[in-house]
Design an enzyme around this catalytic site. Structure first.
Site, PDB file in Angstrom:
ATOM      1  N   HIS A 126      -4.537  -9.677 -73.508  1.00  0.00           N
ATOM      2  CA  HIS A 126      -3.648 -10.725 -74.000  1.00  0.00           C
ATOM      3  C   HIS A 126      -4.263 -11.368 -75.223  1.00  0.00           C
ATOM      4  O   HIS A 126      -5.444 -11.210 -75.497  1.00  0.00           O
ATOM      5  CB  HIS A 126      -3.441 -11.791 -72.920  1.00  0.00           C
ATOM      6  CG  HIS A 126      -4.714 -12.492 -72.570  1.00  0.00           C
ATOM      7  ND1 HIS A 126      -5.694 -11.898 -71.817  1.00  0.00           N
ATOM      8  CD2 HIS A 126      -5.187 -13.716 -72.901  1.00  0.00           C
ATOM      9  CE1 HIS A 126      -6.720 -12.723 -71.688  1.00  0.00           C
ATOM     10  NE2 HIS A 126      -6.440 -13.840 -72.349  1.00  0.00           N
ATOM     11  N   ARG A 171     -13.909  -7.970 -74.930  1.00  0.00           N
ATOM     12  CA  ARG A 171     -13.039  -8.133 -76.089  1.00  0.00           C
ATOM     13  C   ARG A 171     -12.401  -6.809 -76.484  1.00  0.00           C
ATOM     14  O   ARG A 171     -12.932  -5.737 -76.229  1.00  0.00           O
ATOM     15  CB  ARG A 171     -13.835  -8.720 -77.256  1.00  0.00           C
ATOM     16  CG  ARG A 171     -14.510 -10.036 -76.899  1.00  0.00           C
ATOM     17  CD  ARG A 171     -15.421 -10.518 -78.016  1.00  0.00           C
ATOM     18  NE  ARG A 171     -16.263 -11.603 -77.524  1.00  0.00           N
ATOM     19  CZ  ARG A 171     -17.436 -11.423 -76.946  1.00  0.00           C
ATOM     20  NH1 ARG A 171     -17.920 -10.196 -76.805  1.00  0.00           N
ATOM     21  NH2 ARG A 171     -18.134 -12.458 -76.521  1.00  0.00           N
TER      22      ARG A 171
END
Length: 340
Positions: free
Chosen positions: A193, A212
């Protein structure tokens, strides 16, 4: 991409930084986000990632203002983005195009292959393709053409913030979601997201790292990321859930996601009420003031508490708070808790 728009950001991004794409893993945390643009996967905030770790946590976000975010979907329109097709390769692209909605496992498998090939692309190659994409979209914008099919506006914005970043391509695997004030969305563990813009109140389950995926100058653990993600496609509507008005207090609206870890309450106290009681609960909770002013009193507090926009109050289990309102416009508060 779906019609609703939105994009999640890494909760560790500072208020002044743009988006970052990542995925977090399980430390309970509750925060109010007001800046977004960071792509990450769903586990919690910490300053330094630790591996291995348990499955990342779930999270819920409630828009306190107009809010945009990228949520998991993994929907790709290859015909609109030939530069992405070049990165993924013909074989993987055709596999994804042949997979049908009646074969969810086949779709997930194809998405895993496509996303993994993207993330493992040689840097010079993906930077060249990204620059080609940006030049093409910029030219189309200059000519007045519609670039919505390739998410042109979002691409150019993210590229201006993170030029040459692989995260600029990941937007083609995600839903762009737009939440109106009061709307909420729930994201399960291992779902990527990125927050793009707007204000929201967010609560998440325990996590001790972040993995990440892009839109960040920080380290990206590609192998861990590609292995742990949930590649099940879903429409943005499946992530959005409504608030239920409390039967005990009409001023309270409950956002109760499909996990037992946490719940958010939106408390709207009208201006006509000058004394309001925050009821006691079996669990501890955190109260955040978004709007209005009041003086709070509690048997657990040694003195009165002055509350205003931005105030955060920890409420112990079985403790109630009396609010003596002084604001002519009432109060808007959010309460994070666990319903035992």
């Amino acid at each position: 991409m779906p019609s609703r728009d939105s994009c999640p950001s890494c909760s560790r991004c500072s208020r002044s930084t743009p988006p970052c794409l990542s995925r977090r893993t399980p430390t309970r945390s509750w925060q109010r986000n007001s800046t977004p643009s960071s792509l990450s996967t769903i586990p919690t905030p910490t300053t330094s990632p630790k591996w291995p770790s348990p499955s990342p946590p779930s999270r819920a976000c409630v828009a306190s203002g107009l809010w945009r975010r990228l949520s998991p979907s993994f929907r790709v329109r290859m015909e609109d983005v030939p530069e992405l097709r070049a990165l993924i390769g013909e074989v993987a692209a055709e596999q994804l195009e042949r997979s049908g909605s009646d074969d969810p496992r086949g779709v997930s498998a194809a998405l895993r292959v496509c996303f993994t090939r993207l993330m493992k692309s040689e840097k010079k190659f993906f930077v060249d393709q990204l620059n080609m994409l940006v030049r093409r979209i910029s030219q189309e914008v200059a000519e007045g053409k519609d670039t919505s099919g390739s998410n042109g506006d979002l691409l150019l914005r993210l590229h201006s913030q993170y030029p040459g970043d692989i995260g600029c391509f990941t937007i083609y695997f995600l839903n762009l979601v737009r939440l109106e004030p009061g709307e909420a969305m729930f994201l399960g563990a291992n779902e990527p997201h990125a927050y793009l813009h707007g204000d929201c109140v967010e609560i998440m389950a325990c996590s001790d790292n972040t993995v990440r995926a892009g839109l960040t100058p920080k380290f990206i653990d590609v192998l861990t990321l590609c292995e742990m993600l949930n590649y099940t496609p879903a429409p943005s509507s499946s992530k959005i859930f409504p608030a239920a008005q409390s039967q005990l207090d009409p001023n309270v609206y409950l956002y109760d996601p499909p996990v037992p870890d946490f719940t958010i309450m939106r408390i709207e106290v009208p201006a006509s009420i000058k004394l309001y009681l925050i009821s006691a609960m079996d669990s501890a909770s955190i109260l955040l003031v978004i709007q209005g002013t009041a003086v709070g009193t509690s048997t657990a507090a040694a003195s009165e508490m002055s509350l205003h926009r931005g105030s955060v109050l920890f409420i112990s289990a079985n403790e109630s708070i009396s609010l003596h309102l002084s604001s002519p416009d009432g109060m808007l508060l959010f309460r994070a808790c666990c319903l035992l």
